[in-house]
Design an enzyme around this catalytic site. Structure first.
Site, short mmCIF file in Angstrom:
data_model
loop_
_atom_site.label_atom_id
_atom_site.label_comp_id
_atom_site.label_asym_id
_atom_site.label_seq_id
_atom_site.Cartn_x
_atom_site.Cartn_y
_atom_site.Cartn_z
CD GLU A 46 8.62 2.79 1.75
OE1 GLU A 46 8.61 3.53 0.73
OE2 GLU A 46 7.83 1.83 1.91
CG ASN A 106 8.52 -0.78 4.54
OD1 ASN A 106 9.23 0.02 5.14
ND2 ASN A 106 8.16 -0.63 3.28
CE LYS A 123 4.24 0.81 2.57
NZ LYS A 123 5.24 0.96 1.48
CD GLU A 142 6.31 -1.59 -0.37
OE1 GLU A 142 6.14 -1.57 0.85
OE2 GLU A 142 6.10 -0.61 -1.11
CB CYS A 168 5.51 4.69 1.17
SG CYS A 168 5.49 5.05 -0.60
CG ASN A 193 11.69 4.32 -1.27
OD1 ASN A 193 12.80 4.29 -1.80
ND2 ASN A 193 11.54 4.34 0.04
N1 CDT Z 1 6.74 2.37 -1.28
C1 CDT Z 1 5.45 2.51 -1.61
O1 CDT Z 1 4.56 2.23 -0.83
N2 CDT Z 1 5.20 2.97 -2.84
C2 CDT Z 1 3.87 3.08 -3.37
C3 CDT Z 1 3.89 2.81 -4.82
C4 CDT Z 1 2.60 2.31 -5.25
S1 CDT Z 1 2.67 1.58 -6.82
C5 CDT Z 1 2.74 -0.10 -6.49
C6 CDT Z 1 3.21 4.42 -3.12
O2 CDT Z 1 2.04 4.42 -2.72
O3 CDT Z 1 3.81 5.46 -3.35
#
Ligand code: CDT
Length: 308
Positions: A46, A106, A123, A142, A168, A193
């Protein structure tokens, strides 16, 4: 039936000051390694071209726009597309997209082996928050910088395989996989990420976070009889650690390949897509076994309602 070698190209940390051109060089180095190992498709993370910028609170629109691509390919990424075409390798990667009419997503794209973009995903499950949150150890903005994707969960027949994408946080939602499972998906590519630390529960521990990622990817694969490739951007970005744990999962939910570092690292597995058939024709034969008359709440209700 189609057999492909699928590679996951985990990227290590990308610092705020790193240029897209320097990242693309790293992506090309991984592509070269993938070629020597016979890969037909390489999956990148991502927001692969930049640091995970939603950790930074910004108000100035020009500052925000710096992180977004207005076209794809563009001058920074054209060498990656050219190299992939020369090597006859399909690629998929994520980036921040600003559309001509001013929308921010995204996004991830997938190409065929001639570097033509054959699919785009934006996304849908955006985690985090939209305003500066003093209660968190660090920000995850985000919801501030992106709109929820407007394209749905589509699949494309690419190189003879039914492929889909998610990004993600999408991997934690069974709806993501089922929407593609209902279109016969055979490979789901997911970049991520994920901070190594929970901003709202600092003692959670990395093991639990890695477990939840694997659990989600393995369950999605098994329950929809599909290969799943989950690829991290990992390492410490300007003091903020992102976890690794990239994996390739088969349609039985078993892990075929797993990254061992938090750096640029290639994982690869041979995927025989005939292996998707058994699950799709037996325990997860949706046509025979699903009971949609009892699933109405899934699409008519968002949050849990406790009435007892
Ligand atoms: N990038 C992304 O979606 N990261 C989320 C972090 C969640 S914590 C706010 C994930 O689900 O891995």
């Amino acid at each position: 039936m189609t057999v492909m070698k699928i590679a996951g190209a985990q990227l290590g940390a990308i610092q705020k000051a790193d240029s897209r051109e320097s990242v693309v060089k790293r992506m090309i180095a991984l592509l070269d390694e993938a070629a020597t190992k016979g890969a037909n498709l390489v999956v990148y993370p991502e927001l692969a071209l930049t640091t995970f910028f939603p950790r930074w609170y910004m108000e100035n629109q020009a500052e925000i726009d710096f992180w977004f691509e207005t076209e794809m390919p563009n001058s920074a990424t054209q060498p990656l597309f050219d190299h992939a075409r020369d090597l006859n390798i399909a690629i998929t990667f994520g980036y921040a997209e600003k559309t001509p009419d001013g929308h921010y997503y995204n996004t991830s794209i997938i190409t065929d082996r001639h570097a033509n973009i054959v699919g785009k995903y934006r996304k849908i499950h955006l985690p985090g928050h939209s305003e500066y949150d003093t209660q968190r150890a660090f920000q995850h903005l985000e919801k501030r910088y992106f709109e929820p994707g407007d394209l749905g969960f589509n699949v494309w027949r690419n190189e003879g395989v039914v492929m889909g994408m998610a990004i993600c946080n999408d991997r934690r939602w069974p709806e993501t996989f089922r929407c593609m499972g209902l279109q016969g998906v055979e490979l789901v590519a997911i970049g991520y990420n994920t901070p190594s630390v929970n901003a709202q529960m600092s003692d959670e521990g990395l093991d639990k976070r890695l477990f939840h990622s694997q659990l989600s990817l393995q369950a999605g694969a098994y329950q929809n009889a599909t290969y799943v490739v989950g690829v991290a951007k990992a390492g410490v970005e300007d003091g903020h650690p992102l976890m690794g744990g990239s994996i390739i999962v088969d349609p039985d939910g078993f892990i075929l390949a797993k990254a061992m570092t938090e750096e640029d690292e290639l994982i690869i597995a041979e995927c025989d897509f005939a292996k998707c058939d058994f699950g799709k024709k037996t325990i997860f034969d949706f046509e025979r076994h699903r009971r949609i008359e009892h699933y109405g709440r899934i699409t008519s209700q968002t949050g849990a309602i406790v009435e007892v």
